[in-house]
Enzyme design. Structure first.
Site, PDB file in Angstrom:
ATOM      1  N   ASP A   8      -6.190   5.558  -4.538  1.00 17.70           N
ATOM      2  CA  ASP A   8      -7.068   4.521  -3.981  1.00 17.70           C
ATOM      3  C   ASP A   8      -8.404   4.361  -4.720  1.00 17.70           C
ATOM      4  OD1 ASP A   8      -5.611   3.535  -1.391  1.00 17.70           O
ATOM      5  OD2 ASP A   8      -5.380   5.707  -1.388  1.00 17.70           O
ATOM      6  N   ASP A  49      -2.862   1.833  -5.259  1.00 20.31           N
ATOM      7  CA  ASP A  49      -4.148   1.137  -5.175  1.00 20.31           C
ATOM      8  C   ASP A  49      -5.103   1.555  -6.297  1.00 20.31           C
ATOM      9  OD1 ASP A  49      -3.173  -0.222  -2.993  1.00 20.31           O
ATOM     10  OD2 ASP A  49      -4.563   0.628  -1.538  1.00 20.31           O
ATOM     11  N   ASN A  84      -0.298  -0.926  -1.577  1.00 20.11           N
ATOM     12  CA  ASN A  84      -0.213  -2.225  -0.910  1.00 20.11           C
ATOM     13  C   ASN A  84      -1.182  -3.231  -1.515  1.00 20.11           C
ATOM     14  OD1 ASN A  84      -2.104  -0.394   0.342  1.00 20.11           O
ATOM     15  ND2 ASN A  84      -2.524  -1.975   1.851  1.00 20.11           N
ATOM     16  N   HIS A  85      -2.277  -2.745  -2.107  1.00 24.62           N
ATOM     17  CA  HIS A  85      -3.245  -3.665  -2.696  1.00 24.62           C
ATOM     18  C   HIS A  85      -2.827  -4.169  -4.069  1.00 24.62           C
ATOM     19  CE1 HIS A  85      -6.854  -3.981  -0.132  1.00 24.62           C
ATOM     20  NE2 HIS A  85      -6.334  -2.907   0.431  1.00 24.62           N
ATOM     21  N   HIS A 171       2.752   5.855  -1.079  1.00 21.28           N
ATOM     22  CA  HIS A 171       1.535   5.165  -0.626  1.00 21.28           C
ATOM     23  C   HIS A 171       1.826   4.641   0.772  1.00 21.28           C
ATOM     24  CE1 HIS A 171      -2.335   3.181  -1.529  1.00 21.28           C
ATOM     25  NE2 HIS A 171      -1.906   2.269  -0.672  1.00 21.28           N
ATOM     26  N   HIS A 205      -3.223   5.848   0.437  1.00 22.11           N
ATOM     27  CA  HIS A 205      -3.294   4.798   1.474  1.00 22.11           C
ATOM     28  C   HIS A 205      -4.386   5.104   2.496  1.00 22.11           C
ATOM     29  CE1 HIS A 205      -2.174   1.140   3.338  1.00 22.11           C
ATOM     30  NE2 HIS A 205      -1.566   1.639   4.382  1.00 22.11           N
ATOM     31  N   HIS A 207      -7.813   6.370   3.407  1.00 15.78           N
ATOM     32  CA  HIS A 207      -8.949   6.490   2.482  1.00 15.78           C
ATOM     33  C   HIS A 207      -9.846   7.687   2.726  1.00 15.78           C
ATOM     34  CE1 HIS A 207      -8.957   2.135   0.714  1.00 15.78           C
ATOM     35  NE2 HIS A 207      -7.827   2.778   0.535  1.00 15.78           N
TER      36      HIS A 207
HETATM   37 MN   LIG Z   1      -6.152   1.743  -0.519  1.00 10.09          MN
END
Ligand SMILES: [Mn+2]
Length: 346
Positions: A8, A49, A84-85, A171, A205, A207
């Site tokens: 992330d 991410d 996912n981002h 993730h 995922h 944070h």
């Molecule tokens: Mn993230």
């Protein structure tokens, strides 16, 4: 065998629309990668991410390339999955580009077979499962999927794909570790739905830093979230100030959410801190505008100039308050970025 587990980074994010926050995110990721390389890890994992969006700006891409060249120069492979981002359904992704440049290797289900010094492939239906082998270590991974893609009636896609190995990189939000996070009621996986037989679960995922030991979970290895490398939300504040209704002075808690990544040796994660800009979450309570203003002025003295500060106003004030009535208080403070949020009732 020693490896780094980073997640992330959200490169390209310009939090609060502040250009200096873009630089902060890049700086935090660079520090993590530099520290991993300095620790002479055998490989680096990026658990999703890496970018804030699936189509990052040329600038974010350039910064990512520059940073990922650091391990490549030392011949340290980087294995990554999309989060996912930064995942995409397009045929070619930014991850493909980075892979083509020799900077990362993407693990998971792919359209094409991949084989090289580290990568292995196995055909599964119309896809190839691509994993990595470093020495005698087998590293598996799968990009972010929604819960309904992973758990279909009686079929658990993860357990079908991943029977055994050493490291499993995902993730996803696992319910057991999602308590007190935004994913508490929006988890992707229950603990019992994770494949057994892995010595380390490298997750991304969530944070905030989280770790569940095998004694707690019954799995063979620890489940670890290093958390994001920078502070992406007010819940990840480094400093928390509370000035309650009855307090005679504000209370400050420091280093409440260290940021960083894991260095994992013999499947034991050791958290390595990354330096980030101080991020203050301030709560000020009062029952009149004058009291709130006085308390905000007092609190301002605790916040350093280079900090980010989010200030919540609380209490019951006759006629309510408008945030515009507070902005003048911090105008000359030099605080890098601040914003007021109101929970005041009228
Ligand atoms: Mn993230």
């Amino acid at each position: 065998m020693k490896f780094a587990h980073i997640a992330d980074a959200h490169l390209g994010r310009e939090q609060f629309n502040q250009p200096f926050r873009y630089e902060d995110y890049v700086k935090a990721f660079r520090e993590a990668v530099e520290k991993a390389v300095k620790a002479r890890v055998d490989f680096i994992l990026i658990a999703g991410d890496l970018f804030h969006v699936s189509r990052p700006s040329p600038k974010a891409l350039r910064d990512a390339v520059e940073i990922l060249e650091i391990p490549r120069r030392k011949e340290i492979p980087v294995f990554a999955i999309e989060g996912n981002h930064d995942k995409t359904i397009r045929e070619a992704s930014v991850f493909d580009l980075l892979e083509h440049l020799g900077l990362i290797r993407t693990l998971g289900l792919r359209r094409e077979e991949k084989r090289d010094e580290f990568l292995r492939s196995k055909k599964i239906a119309d896809r190839y499962l691509v994993w990595a082998e470093v020495g005698d270590l087998k590293i598996y991974g799968l990009r972010h999927h929604t819960r309904w893609q992973l758990i279909r009636g009686n079929t658990n896609v993860l357990k079908a794909l991943f029977k055994r190995g050493d490291v499993l990189m995902l993730h996803q939000a696992v319910d057991y570790l999602a308590r007190d996070t935004p994913y508490q009621d929006a988890f992707d996986l229950k603990l019992s739905e994770l494949p057994d037989n892995f010595s380390y679960y490298a997750l991304g995922h969530i944070h905030v830093r989280k770790l569940a030991e095998p004694e707690q979970t019954g799995l063979k290895g620890p489940i670890a979230y290093p958390g994001s490398t920078e502070r992406t939300d007010v819940r990840e504040a480094s400093h928390v100030v509370v000035y309650g209704e009855r307090d005679r002075k504000p209370k400050l808690r420091e280093n409440t959410q260290p940021k960083g990544f894991y260095i994992v040796e013999d499947f034991r994660p050791e958290f390595v801190e990354v330096e980030t800009r101080p991020f203050y979450r301030v709560t000020v309570s009062g029952n009149s505008k004058a009291e709130l203003r006085r308390k905000v002025e007092e609190v301002a003295g605790l916040i350093p100039k280079d900090a980010v500060a989010i200030i919540y106003l609380e209490g019951t004030v006759k006629g309510g308050v408008s945030l515009a009535e507070f902005n003048d208080l911090l105008k000359g403070s030099g605080i890098a970025y601040y914003a007021f949020r109101s929970r005041v009732t009228g």
